[in-house]
Design a protein around this motif. Structure first.
Motif, PDB file in Angstrom:
ATOM      1  N   ARG B 116       0.823  -1.204   0.000  1.00  0.00           N
ATOM      2  CA  ARG B 116       0.000   0.000   0.000  1.00  0.00           C
ATOM      3  C   ARG B 116       0.860   1.258   0.000  1.00  0.00           C
ATOM      4  NH1 ARG B 116      -3.123  -1.132   5.489  1.00  0.00           N
ATOM      5  NH2 ARG B 116      -1.525  -0.938   7.050  1.00  0.00           N
ATOM      6  N   LEU B 117       0.149   2.376  -0.151  1.00  0.00           N
ATOM      7  CA  LEU B 117       0.828   3.661  -0.254  1.00  0.00           C
ATOM      8  C   LEU B 117       1.125   4.217   1.133  1.00  0.00           C
ATOM      9  CD1 LEU B 117       1.691   5.868  -2.331  1.00  0.00           C
ATOM     10  CD2 LEU B 117      -0.512   6.959  -1.903  1.00  0.00           C
ATOM     11  N   PHE B 118       2.270   4.875   1.244  1.00  0.00           N
ATOM     12  CA  PHE B 118       2.616   5.597   2.462  1.00  0.00           C
ATOM     13  C   PHE B 118       3.046   7.016   2.107  1.00  0.00           C
ATOM     14  CE2 PHE B 118       3.205   4.319   6.950  1.00  0.00           C
ATOM     15  CZ  PHE B 118       2.330   3.267   6.964  1.00  0.00           C
ATOM     16  N   GLY B 119       3.422   7.781   3.114  1.00  0.00           N
ATOM     17  CA  GLY B 119       3.714   9.194   2.913  1.00  0.00           C
ATOM     18  C   GLY B 119       5.057   9.459   2.238  1.00  0.00           C
ATOM     19  N   GLY B 120       5.108  10.572   1.494  1.00  0.00           N
ATOM     20  CA  GLY B 120       6.367  11.024   0.910  1.00  0.00           C
ATOM     21  C   GLY B 120       6.818  10.229  -0.286  1.00  0.00           C
ATOM     22  N   VAL B 121       5.931   9.377  -0.813  1.00  0.00           N
ATOM     23  CA  VAL B 121       6.291   8.559  -1.976  1.00  0.00           C
ATOM     24  C   VAL B 121       5.102   8.524  -2.926  1.00  0.00           C
ATOM     25  CG1 VAL B 121       7.778   7.124  -0.533  1.00  0.00           C
ATOM     26  CG2 VAL B 121       5.495   6.327  -1.074  1.00  0.00           C
ATOM     27  N   LYS B 122       5.374   8.056  -4.161  1.00  0.00           N
ATOM     28  CA  LYS B 122       4.306   7.981  -5.158  1.00  0.00           C
ATOM     29  C   LYS B 122       3.974   6.528  -5.525  1.00  0.00           C
ATOM     30  CE  LYS B 122       3.198  12.326  -6.180  1.00  0.00           C
ATOM     31  NZ  LYS B 122       3.494  13.018  -7.412  1.00  0.00           N
ATOM     32  N   HIS B 123       4.697   5.576  -4.925  1.00  0.00           N
ATOM     33  CA  HIS B 123       4.497   4.175  -5.267  1.00  0.00           C
ATOM     34  C   HIS B 123       3.976   3.383  -4.079  1.00  0.00           C
ATOM     35  CE1 HIS B 123       7.616   5.615  -8.086  1.00  0.00           C
ATOM     36  NE2 HIS B 123       6.986   4.828  -8.954  1.00  0.00           N
ATOM     37  N   LYS B 124       3.169   2.390  -4.371  1.00  0.00           N
ATOM     38  CA  LYS B 124       2.742   1.467  -3.317  1.00  0.00           C
ATOM     39  C   LYS B 124       3.911   0.535  -3.022  1.00  0.00           C
ATOM     40  CE  LYS B 124      -2.168   1.786  -4.242  1.00  0.00           C
ATOM     41  NZ  LYS B 124      -3.389   1.128  -4.731  1.00  0.00           N
ATOM     42  N   ARG B 125       4.559   0.807  -1.892  1.00  0.00           N
ATOM     43  CA  ARG B 125       5.831   0.144  -1.595  1.00  0.00           C
ATOM     44  C   ARG B 125       5.815  -0.483  -0.206  1.00  0.00           C
ATOM     45  NH1 ARG B 125       9.909   4.619  -1.965  1.00  0.00           N
ATOM     46  NH2 ARG B 125       9.622   4.381  -4.208  1.00  0.00           N
ATOM     47  N   GLY B 295      -0.877  15.488  -1.622  1.00  0.00           N
ATOM     48  CA  GLY B 295      -2.121  15.513  -0.849  1.00  0.00           C
ATOM     49  C   GLY B 295      -1.948  15.056   0.578  1.00  0.00           C
ATOM     50  N   ASN B 296      -2.808  14.135   0.993  1.00  0.00           N
ATOM     51  CA  ASN B 296      -2.794  13.679   2.385  1.00  0.00           C
ATOM     52  C   ASN B 296      -1.565  12.857   2.736  1.00  0.00           C
ATOM     53  OD1 ASN B 296      -5.451  14.561   3.632  1.00  0.00           O
ATOM     54  ND2 ASN B 296      -6.139  13.677   1.690  1.00  0.00           N
ATOM     55  N   THR B 297      -0.794  12.444   1.711  1.00  0.00           N
ATOM     56  CA  THR B 297       0.376  11.618   2.021  1.00  0.00           C
ATOM     57  C   THR B 297       1.684  12.387   1.833  1.00  0.00           C
ATOM     58  OG1 THR B 297       0.128  10.631  -0.171  1.00  0.00           O
ATOM     59  CG2 THR B 297      -0.686   9.363   1.696  1.00  0.00           C
ATOM     60  N   VAL B 298       1.690  13.650   2.211  1.00  0.00           N
ATOM     61  CA  VAL B 298       2.973  14.357   2.299  1.00  0.00           C
ATOM     62  C   VAL B 298       3.764  13.742   3.448  1.00  0.00           C
ATOM     63  CG1 VAL B 298       2.274  16.582   1.330  1.00  0.00           C
ATOM     64  CG2 VAL B 298       1.858  16.116   3.759  1.00  0.00           C
ATOM     65  N   PRO B 299       5.095  13.976   3.469  1.00  0.00           N
ATOM     66  CA  PRO B 299       5.874  13.449   4.598  1.00  0.00           C
ATOM     67  C   PRO B 299       5.392  14.019   5.929  1.00  0.00           C
ATOM     68  CG  PRO B 299       7.323  14.153   2.820  1.00  0.00           C
ATOM     69  CD  PRO B 299       5.954  14.617   2.462  1.00  0.00           C
ATOM     70  N   ARG B 300       5.783  13.334   6.995  1.00  0.00           N
ATOM     71  CA  ARG B 300       5.225  13.645   8.309  1.00  0.00           C
ATOM     72  C   ARG B 300       5.575  15.028   8.829  1.00  0.00           C
ATOM     73  NH1 ARG B 300       6.210   7.676  10.959  1.00  0.00           N
ATOM     74  NH2 ARG B 300       4.591   6.678   9.703  1.00  0.00           N
ATOM     75  N   ASP B 301       6.807  15.475   8.578  1.00  0.00           N
ATOM     76  CA  ASP B 301       7.165  16.796   9.104  1.00  0.00           C
ATOM     77  C   ASP B 301       6.261  17.856   8.480  1.00  0.00           C
ATOM     78  OD1 ASP B 301       8.437  16.224   6.642  1.00  0.00           O
ATOM     79  OD2 ASP B 301      10.021  17.699   6.993  1.00  0.00           O
ATOM     80  N   ILE B 302       5.968  17.673   7.194  1.00  0.00           N
ATOM     81  CA  ILE B 302       5.151  18.654   6.486  1.00  0.00           C
ATOM     82  C   ILE B 302       3.690  18.584   6.942  1.00  0.00           C
ATOM     83  CG2 ILE B 302       4.260  19.197   4.171  1.00  0.00           C
ATOM     84  CD1 ILE B 302       7.137  18.593   3.186  1.00  0.00           C
ATOM     85  N   ALA B 303       3.181  17.368   7.098  1.00  0.00           N
ATOM     86  CA  ALA B 303       1.801  17.211   7.566  1.00  0.00           C
ATOM     87  C   ALA B 303       1.648  17.762   8.986  1.00  0.00           C
ATOM     88  CB  ALA B 303       1.392  15.748   7.513  1.00  0.00           C
ATOM     89  N   ALA B 304       2.624  17.473   9.842  1.00  0.00           N
ATOM     90  CA  ALA B 304       2.534  17.935  11.238  1.00  0.00           C
ATOM     91  C   ALA B 304       2.543  19.462  11.282  1.00  0.00           C
ATOM     92  CB  ALA B 304       3.687  17.363  12.066  1.00  0.00           C
ATOM     93  N   ARG B 305       3.408  20.084  10.478  1.00  0.00           N
ATOM     94  CA  ARG B 305       3.459  21.555  10.485  1.00  0.00           C
ATOM     95  C   ARG B 305       2.194  22.159   9.897  1.00  0.00           C
ATOM     96  NH1 ARG B 305       8.901  20.904   9.739  1.00  0.00           N
ATOM     97  NH2 ARG B 305       8.831  21.034   7.483  1.00  0.00           N
ATOM     98  N   ALA B 306       1.622  21.484   8.900  1.00  0.00           N
ATOM     99  CA  ALA B 306       0.384  21.998   8.305  1.00  0.00           C
ATOM    100  C   ALA B 306      -0.739  21.990   9.347  1.00  0.00           C
ATOM    101  CB  ALA B 306      -0.003  21.155   7.088  1.00  0.00           C
ATOM    102  N   ILE B 307      -0.810  20.928  10.120  1.00  0.00           N
ATOM    103  CA  ILE B 307      -1.842  20.851  11.163  1.00  0.00           C
ATOM    104  C   ILE B 307      -1.583  21.914  12.229  1.00  0.00           C
ATOM    105  CG2 ILE B 307      -2.810  19.386  12.981  1.00  0.00           C
ATOM    106  CD1 ILE B 307      -2.209  16.968  11.114  1.00  0.00           C
ATOM    107  N   TRP B 308      -0.331  22.107  12.530  1.00  0.00           N
ATOM    108  CA  TRP B 308       0.071  23.145  13.483  1.00  0.00           C
ATOM    109  C   TRP B 308      -0.400  24.518  12.993  1.00  0.00           C
ATOM    110  CZ3 TRP B 308       2.337  21.974  18.069  1.00  0.00           C
ATOM    111  CH2 TRP B 308       2.837  23.039  18.825  1.00  0.00           C
ATOM    112  N   LYS B 309      -0.145  24.761  11.716  1.00  0.00           N
ATOM    113  CA  LYS B 309      -0.498  26.059  11.135  1.00  0.00           C
ATOM    114  C   LYS B 309      -2.012  26.281  11.167  1.00  0.00           C
ATOM    115  CE  LYS B 309       0.057  28.719   6.873  1.00  0.00           C
ATOM    116  NZ  LYS B 309       0.761  28.825   5.601  1.00  0.00           N
TER     117      LYS B 309
END
Lengths: 255, 636
Positions: B116-125, B295-309
């Motif tokens: 399945r897909l995870f964050g910061g990538v474009k392939h189901k890895r 989208g929703n699967t940006v890397p974690r640092d980016i997602a965490a900061r977006a939620i912070w913002k």
């Protein structure tokens, strides 16, 4: 579930024991439970200021905990008479006063801590593993497993050896040899694996010996208390059929 | 056991420690495995979403090269590239090995490994086992180690706490001192080599962490205080999607988004409607809006900061500004997905959410917020670069060696693979892979070892045991009014507010001074417990003291780095990508130049060394031989 929502005052009655062979005794504590609190979080709060209901300052209560999300199996204890993980026992859902006791069937280390070494010895006894040549890549994949078989196996692979089923089983006891439900379910799991089944005979012989499957009294307590809803009695039923066939094979030869 | 068999001590029985144990026992050495509890309770069990390996099961033309590039860029180029290369190359073989152990990986309709897909990538890895992948992988190796136990190749020392290493006059590690957590006996054990696999340190942020209560970092702190270098301590991951909670903030896997989950808030923060009554047009899917490409699967640092913002800066948290602290939440929504699909692939987190929040994520969106999750930084470890292939040289005794000869580190307690930010599902991979590599490296080290620990004078061990027993006495003597559990709570609050998602030099200076003050308060410690049997307050107090020491390294390392990189975000030094501009646009190219200039100053590993007055910070270069930093991270 929000922080500022209601708090409640609860009474904990805890069965304590200072050392493995010391006499147990009861103590009561009254404390504030925050919204969403569970037995582990309450015991953690209690450590900071461990004063009994009668105002006596006592040593903090010893207990085990780790993941606090019901996946590591560490915090199982008897809560209002039922064996269950303490982290997922929400205060709001428990009848007060809340009685906490160490998990029965295992030797008490101190207070609510018990020694579950037996369970792990039983896993050795039943050879709860898939024998591989070595933990290196031999460039071969294991054989395929259908999604249906996966779904059945996955139920058993979530067993976290918390010991609740052992605690609830009338046939498990410190003076009894019965390996108990959890290790039996692992035999079911390993025997179903496409290469794990190569050692099926050995595992079945292990549970056909003393303390094995025939010690199960079919009380079905195990399946009722399992926090992961593992179909332990289904596993035991399947193993019953496997051991019967094995007994016939042992009598009449393998093929 | 052959004549050349040596005695090795492994500390920690999570994935890293168990893999190191397997590799060492299979190489014919005797392993003594130390753990605070039965090894299967280790924090690896909490990893949910999966483990990355390029199998290219989904017709997406995935490649090992792409896994390497994603990992390097996900970590903002900060990790040395040879270890990343080797890890990604070996990942498929690790998965095959796990599969042979009987790990219940989820399957495709054809009975093959699903991905399945995870964050910061474009392939189901990402290979996975429902949403309990860490538990399943841990049990797989736990079962193998149990088998080796019955063969007499491994001896477990569960319920023992590692306190320190024992070094000889040449500074070589010759064993350890540990404490029996029941009898409180302090004892030295000889070993020809020691592998530290003690895991992460999220408890430094307690209770706002997804980590288990035993992930304290104390063991790593102890060897740091004995001279082991600690690298990139400022890089600590905040997982964007953790449940709210006062005792713990429980993880809701990134796989929830990989499988189609969406993060949103009401456009009107004052909107009091039940979330599912809010129409699509009145929802703000901010990750999809700001990062349309990932989208929703940006890397974690980016997602965490977006939620912070969204919550802290824009005041758009659920419930709005007048919700007080509970403005700190956004929705993670699975309700639009097929219920069967979600139950099969994410069942474990559904069950956690139902049990602890009392709500069903199939019926209503989950409420989540970022929480302390994973240390990218850790003990500095070496590697030997393979001159022909470019990765780590297989079997080199330098791989995963700390700067103390005979002491190795693997798993989350090392710093090797994730740079400034770890990609999801790369931690189960790095823990397993590094454990195996460390085991193989130790085996090489032992074959070149002229004299083992048996030759070390007994006085070395006696002196260190006595020092530790004295420390226990000192901690046990009531000296004032400071409760260890309260000190821990204060440490967590301090780190969460001052060394958290967003950093500022004045706050970091304040944190450093508060941490020094916290350390001094141990002079007035009162355990409030006098028992000489299974005294948990004593063990905890010693852990908290060492956590404070490690927190100082984290704060000092963060103070020393004046830039934004991965999880380390200091707005005063932010080089933001110009909005709406892309490669080729002059504004973007000007940004690229600024970014490169910043790299020339700051693309370097932070290395902390212990000094009684506080950590000494230095820097060392990063091996960028595989992928030069030409492309800034850009997930828009």
């Amino acid at each position: 579930m929000h922080a500022e929502a209601n708090r409640q005052t609860v009474e904990l009655r805890i069965r304590r024991q200072d050392r493995p062979n010391a006499a147990p005794y009861w103590q009561s504590f009254v404390l504030e439970a925050r919204a969403g609190a569970n037995v582990v979080s309450l015991l953690m709060d209690l450590r900071e200021h461990c004063v009994t209901k009668d105002g006596e300052r006592v040593d903090p209560v010893a207990f085990e905990h780790n993941c606090m999300e019901e996946v590591c199996g560490a915090c199982a204890m008897l809560i209002n008479g039922l064996p269950r993980p303490a982290c997922s026992a929400l205060i709001a859902e428990l009848e007060a006063p809340i009685r906490l006791e160490p998990l029965p069937k295992f030797p008490v280390v101190r207070d609510l801590m018990v020694d579950r070494a037996r369970m792990f010895e039983h896993l050795k006894q039943v050879k709860a593993w898939v024998r591989i040549d070595g933990a290196w890549d031999n460039h071969e994949r294991a054989p395929r497993i259908s999604p249906q078989d996966w779904a059945a196996n996955y139920l058993y692979s979530r067993c976290m050896s918390c010991g609740c089923c052992m605690a609830a089983c009338p046939q498990v006891g410190s003076d009894q040899a019965f390996v108990g439900p959890a290790p039996l379910a692992q035999v079911r799991l390993m025997n179903a694996h496409p290469t794990g089944r190569y050692d099926k005979t050995e595992r079945l012989h292990a549970i056909m010996a003393e303390g094995g499957l025939s010690d199960c009294g079919n009380a079905q307590n195990c399946v009722r208390v399992c926090p992961k809803a593992i179909p332990l009695t289904t596993a035991i039923g399947e193993l019953g059929r496997q051991t019967t066939l094995q007994a016939l094979k042992d009598l009449f030869g393998n093929d | 056991m052959s004549a050349s068999a040596r005695q090795v001590i492994v500390i920690g029985g999570g994935l890293g420690g168990l893999w190191a144990t397997l590799a060492l026992a299979e190489a014919g050495h005797r392993v003594m495995l130390f753990s605070l509890f039965e090894v299967m309770r280790s924090h690896s069990a909490c990893a949910q979403g999966g483990i990355n390996a390029v199998l290219d099961m989904k017709g997406q033309h995935d490649s090992v090269q792409q896994h390497i590039v994603d990992t390097i860029k996900g970590g903002s180029y900060l990790a040395n590239q040879p270890p990343i290369q080797s890890m990604c190359e070996d990942a498929p073989g690790l998965i095959r090995t796990f599969e042979r152990m009987g790990v219940t990986f989820s399957r495709t309709p054809e009975g093959l490994l699903d991905q399945r897909l995870f964050g910061g990538v474009k392939h189901k890895r990402t290979c996975f086992a429902g949403a309990s992948t860490g538990q399943q992988l841990l049990y797989g190796v736990d079962q193998q180690v149990r088998r080796l136990e019955t063969e007499g190749k491994v001896e477990k020392q569960e319920w023992w706490e590692f306190l320190s290493i024992v070094k000889d006059v040449d500074g070589v590690c010759r064993g350890i001192v540990a404490m029996d957590l029941r009898s409180l006996e302090v004892r030295a054990f000889r070993a020809d080599a020691v592998v530290l696999a003690s895991g992460g340190l999220g408890q430094i942020y307690a209770p706002k962490t997804t980590c288990s209560t035993n992930s304290t970092g104390a063991a790593a702190s102890r060897v740091y205080q004995q001279g082991a270098r600690f690298a990139n301590a400022e890089f600590f991951q905040f997982h964007p999607t953790a449940m709210l909670g006062e005792d713990k903030t429980r993880l809701m896997t990134e796989a929830a988004r990989g499988e189609g989950g969406r993060v949103w808030v009401p456009k009107d923060p004052g909107d009091r409607r039940e979330p599912l009554r809010i129409p699509e047009s009145e929802r703000f899917y901010f990750l999809e809006d700001w990062y349309p490409s990932y989208g929703n699967t940006v890397p974690r640092d980016i997602a965490a900061r977006a939620i912070w913002k969204v919550t802290r800066e824009l005041g758009l948290g659920v419930g709005g500004a007048d919700a007080g602290e509970s403005r700190d939440r956004v929705y993670l929504d699975l309700t639009h997905l097929d219920r069967n699909f979600v139950s099969t692939r994410l069942g474990a987190i559904l069950s956690i959410y139902r049990k602890f929040a009392g709500q069903d994520p199939l019926e209503t969106p989950m409420e989540i917020f970022p929480a302390a999750h994973y240390a990218m930084g850790g003990l500095w470890v070496d590697y030997e670069k393979d001159p022909t292939r470019g990765g780590m040289k297989a079997g080199s005794p330098r791989n995963h060696a700390t700067n103390i000869p005979g002491l190795y580190a693997c798993g989350e307690c090392d710093y090797a693979y994730h740079g400034a930010n770890r990609l999801g599902a790369n931690s189960l991979l790095s823990a397993s892979y590094s454990g195996r590599v460390a085991g193989e490296a130790v085996a090489s080290y032992l074959s070149g070892l002229e004299q083992g620990a048996e030759a070390a004078p007994a006085a070395l061990f006696e002196t260190e045991s006595r020092r530790q027993a004295d420390l226990n006495q000192q901690f046990s003597r009531p000296r004032g009014d400071q409760n260890p559990f309260r000190l821990h709570r204060e440490l967590g609050a301090l780190m969460t507010t001052q060394v958290g998602v967003v950093r500022d030099n004045a706050e970091l200076d304040a944190a450093l001074s508060s941490l020094r003050e916290l350390e001094q308060r141990f002079e007035r410690l009162d355990l409030s417990e006098s028992s000489r049997w299974a005294n948990q307050s004593l063990a905890h107090a010693r852990q908290v003291f060492d956590m404070v020491k490690l927190a100082q390294v984290m704060a000092a390392s963060a103070r020393a780095r004046d830039e934004c990189r991965g999880a380390h975000f200091k707005p005063a030094f932010d080089l933001a990508i110009p909005q709406g501009k892309f490669p080729g646009d002059p504004e973007f190219e000007a940004y690229r130049e600024r970014w490169k200039a910043n790299n020339a100053d700051w693309l370097k590993t932070t290395v902390a060394e212990y000094h009684p007055d506080g950590p000494r910070i230095a820097f060392e270069p990063v091996d960028l031989g595989l992928l030069a930093p030409e492309q800034p991270r850009d997930y828009r």
